[in-house]
Every structure is written in C-alpha cells, then in structure tokens.
Design a protein around this motif. Structure first.
Motif, PDB file in Angstrom:
ATOM      1  N   LYS A  40       0.831  -1.198   0.000  1.00 28.10           N
ATOM      2  CA  LYS A  40       0.000   0.000   0.000  1.00 28.10           C
ATOM      3  C   LYS A  40       0.867   1.251   0.000  1.00 28.10           C
ATOM      4  O   LYS A  40       1.931   1.283   0.609  1.00 28.10           O
ATOM      5  N   THR A  85       1.105   5.484   0.880  1.00 28.05           N
ATOM      6  CA  THR A  85       0.729   6.296   2.036  1.00 28.05           C
ATOM      7  C   THR A  85      -0.725   6.747   1.964  1.00 28.05           C
ATOM      8  O   THR A  85      -1.445   6.708   2.969  1.00 28.05           O
ATOM      9  N   ILE A  97      -3.106   3.959   2.924  1.00 29.89           N
ATOM     10  CA  ILE A  97      -3.081   3.717   4.368  1.00 29.89           C
ATOM     11  C   ILE A  97      -3.872   4.803   5.089  1.00 29.89           C
ATOM     12  O   ILE A  97      -4.674   4.518   5.980  1.00 29.89           O
ATOM     13  N   THR A 107       1.362   8.793  14.771  1.00 28.92           N
ATOM     14  CA  THR A 107       1.662   9.060  13.373  1.00 28.92           C
ATOM     15  C   THR A 107       1.730  10.547  13.054  1.00 28.92           C
ATOM     16  O   THR A 107       1.450  10.951  11.939  1.00 28.92           O
ATOM     17  N   LYS A 159       5.708   6.055   6.623  1.00 26.24           N
ATOM     18  CA  LYS A 159       4.780   5.025   6.145  1.00 26.24           C
ATOM     19  C   LYS A 159       4.687   3.857   7.122  1.00 26.24           C
ATOM     20  O   LYS A 159       3.616   3.314   7.366  1.00 26.24           O
ATOM     21  N   GLU A 160       5.802   3.475   7.690  1.00 26.19           N
ATOM     22  CA  GLU A 160       5.810   2.367   8.655  1.00 26.19           C
ATOM     23  C   GLU A 160       4.984   2.713   9.892  1.00 26.19           C
ATOM     24  O   GLU A 160       4.218   1.886  10.397  1.00 26.19           O
ATOM     25  N   GLN A 166       1.322   2.479   9.005  1.00 24.00           N
ATOM     26  CA  GLN A 166       0.882   1.089   8.933  1.00 24.00           C
ATOM     27  C   GLN A 166       0.730   0.500  10.333  1.00 24.00           C
ATOM     28  O   GLN A 166      -0.223  -0.217  10.616  1.00 24.00           O
ATOM     29  N   ASN A 167       1.645   0.835  11.223  1.00 25.21           N
ATOM     30  CA  ASN A 167       1.547   0.370  12.610  1.00 25.21           C
ATOM     31  C   ASN A 167       0.287   0.913  13.284  1.00 25.21           C
ATOM     32  O   ASN A 167      -0.403   0.191  14.014  1.00 25.21           O
ATOM     33  N   LEU A 211      -2.485   1.853  11.780  1.00 32.33           N
ATOM     34  CA  LEU A 211      -3.603   1.156  11.164  1.00 32.33           C
ATOM     35  C   LEU A 211      -3.795  -0.212  11.809  1.00 32.33           C
ATOM     36  O   LEU A 211      -4.914  -0.600  12.150  1.00 32.33           O
ATOM     37  N   ASN A 212      -2.706  -0.925  12.013  1.00 32.89           N
ATOM     38  CA  ASN A 212      -2.775  -2.233  12.663  1.00 32.89           C
ATOM     39  C   ASN A 212      -3.298  -2.119  14.089  1.00 32.89           C
ATOM     40  O   ASN A 212      -4.067  -2.966  14.550  1.00 32.89           O
TER      41      ASN A 212
END
Length: 69
Positions: A2, A4, A7, A35, A48-49, A52-53, A55-56
């Motif tokens: 994905k 940015t 996400i 974020t 971006k990492e 994603q974190n 989002l998780n």
C-alpha cells in the motif's frame, strides 16, 4: 504494498467506523496516535511504517473489543 494515501484512507475509514459504531473506544484514539508528521512545520513528512503500525493498532482495537463484547 500500500502507498501512504491508501493507508491514510483506511485509517480514516476505520476511525469513522469507531466513532460511529464503537463510541466507547474513541477515548483510545488519541492514546494510540503515533503518526504525527515528522520534520519542520513547513515540510512535514509521514513515516509510512508508523502509519501502517497505527492502522494495525486500530484494527486490533476493534478486534479485541468485538471478542470481549
């Protein structure tokens, strides 16, 4: 993988879902927010990492809530 924007869109969708369907969980949104843009105010960047974190974390928050209720 994905990008940015994808996400961020998914984060916005899940956040709206929490606000609309699980208002009791909104108190956790600020606690999990990791974020914030990095860098100066004139040229902030989003990691971006980290997105994603986050989002998780949101997905896990809903998942755990559903299991307990």
């Amino acid at each position: 993988m994905k990008d940015t924007n994808q996400i961020l869109t998914e984060i916005a969708t899940i956040t709206r879902n929490i606000e609309d369907n699980y208002p009791e969980l909104t108190k956790y949104l600020n606690e999990t927010r990791s974020t914030l843009p990095e860098g100066s105010n004139t040229s902030p960047t989003l990691n971006k990492e980290d997105l994603q974190n986050y989002l998780n974390e949101l997905k896990e928050l809903i998942s755990k809530y559903k299991k307990d209720h």
